[in-house]
Design a protein around this motif. Sequence first.
Motif, PDB file in Angstrom:
ATOM      1  N   UNK A  81      -8.934   7.583 -48.915  1.00  0.00           N
ATOM      2  CA  UNK A  81      -9.246   8.280 -47.661  1.00  0.00           C
ATOM      3  C   UNK A  81     -10.159   7.575 -46.545  1.00  0.00           C
ATOM      4  N   UNK A  82     -11.155   7.243 -47.137  1.00  0.00           N
ATOM      5  CA  UNK A  82     -12.397   6.531 -46.252  1.00  0.00           C
ATOM      6  C   UNK A  82     -11.608   5.285 -45.498  1.00  0.00           C
ATOM      7  N   UNK A  83     -10.771   4.582 -46.484  1.00  0.00           N
ATOM      8  CA  UNK A  83     -10.154   3.375 -45.788  1.00  0.00           C
ATOM      9  C   UNK A  83      -9.201   3.859 -44.605  1.00  0.00           C
ATOM     10  N   UNK A  84      -8.572   5.102 -44.890  1.00  0.00           N
ATOM     11  CA  UNK A  84      -7.753   5.129 -43.813  1.00  0.00           C
ATOM     12  C   UNK A  84      -8.233   5.639 -42.587  1.00  0.00           C
ATOM     13  N   UNK A  85      -9.760   6.207 -42.705  1.00  0.00           N
ATOM     14  CA  UNK A  85     -10.391   6.716 -41.470  1.00  0.00           C
ATOM     15  C   UNK A  85     -11.380   5.515 -40.865  1.00  0.00           C
ATOM     16  N   UNK A  86     -11.933   4.673 -41.672  1.00  0.00           N
ATOM     17  CA  UNK A  86     -12.675   3.576 -41.342  1.00  0.00           C
ATOM     18  C   UNK A  86     -11.610   2.606 -40.879  1.00  0.00           C
ATOM     19  N   UNK A  87     -10.656   2.200 -41.292  1.00  0.00           N
ATOM     20  CA  UNK A  87      -9.570   1.063 -41.044  1.00  0.00           C
ATOM     21  C   UNK A  87      -9.956  -0.033 -41.819  1.00  0.00           C
ATOM     22  N   UNK A  88     -10.933  -0.047 -42.768  1.00  0.00           N
ATOM     23  CA  UNK A  88     -11.412  -0.974 -43.695  1.00  0.00           C
ATOM     24  C   UNK A  88     -12.072  -0.311 -44.752  1.00  0.00           C
ATOM     25  N   UNK A  89     -12.364  -1.173 -45.895  1.00  0.00           N
ATOM     26  CA  UNK A  89     -13.015  -0.585 -47.105  1.00  0.00           C
ATOM     27  C   UNK A  89     -14.415   0.080 -46.590  1.00  0.00           C
ATOM     28  N   UNK A  90     -14.729   1.301 -47.067  1.00  0.00           N
ATOM     29  CA  UNK A  90     -15.993   1.870 -46.333  1.00  0.00           C
ATOM     30  C   UNK A  90     -17.156   0.766 -46.715  1.00  0.00           C
ATOM     31  N   UNK A  91     -17.323   0.006 -47.786  1.00  0.00           N
ATOM     32  CA  UNK A  91     -18.300  -0.709 -48.021  1.00  0.00           C
ATOM     33  C   UNK A  91     -18.377  -2.107 -46.615  1.00  0.00           C
ATOM     34  N   UNK A  92     -17.247  -2.407 -46.439  1.00  0.00           N
ATOM     35  CA  UNK A  92     -17.193  -3.604 -45.410  1.00  0.00           C
ATOM     36  C   UNK A  92     -17.540  -2.869 -44.088  1.00  0.00           C
ATOM     37  N   UNK A  93     -17.251  -1.676 -43.751  1.00  0.00           N
ATOM     38  CA  UNK A  93     -17.449  -1.137 -42.473  1.00  0.00           C
ATOM     39  C   UNK A  93     -19.344  -0.677 -42.535  1.00  0.00           C
ATOM     40  N   UNK A  94     -19.641  -0.170 -43.601  1.00  0.00           N
ATOM     41  CA  UNK A  94     -21.055   0.032 -43.788  1.00  0.00           C
ATOM     42  C   UNK A  94     -21.825  -1.130 -43.376  1.00  0.00           C
ATOM     43  N   UNK A  95     -21.224  -2.286 -44.264  1.00  0.00           N
ATOM     44  CA  UNK A  95     -22.137  -3.624 -44.021  1.00  0.00           C
ATOM     45  C   UNK A  95     -22.031  -3.931 -42.449  1.00  0.00           C
TER      46      UNK A  95
END
Length: 103
Positions: free
Chosen positions: A66-80
């Motif tokens: 679900x987070x990847x659907x919202x962030x457009x990428x894996x959450x860890x990648x977006x966070x970094x």
Amino acid sequence: MTEPDFETTQIEAAAFRRLLRHLLQDRPDVQNIDLMINAGFCRNCLADWYREAAEQRGITMTKDEAREAIYGMPFAQWKAQHQREATPEQVAAFEAAQRRHAQ
């Protein structure tokens, strides 16, 4: 509340996609804590709502999916790439907002 008709669903879906595009492309600099302080929800909330909507339709989805659907990428990648450490001022504002909304 009744289910919206097809056209309404299409309009709502388009508005949701535009919100995601805005958060992903136009304003990735806006921190989740600032969204929580000012709007009472953040990207993680959207991911939770997305997963809940999928589950209501019998679709199993993990938190990470679900987070990847919202962030457009894996959450860890977006966070970094985009997330900064919350400042003491942000933490204080978040805590104050939580107290205000708990009433």
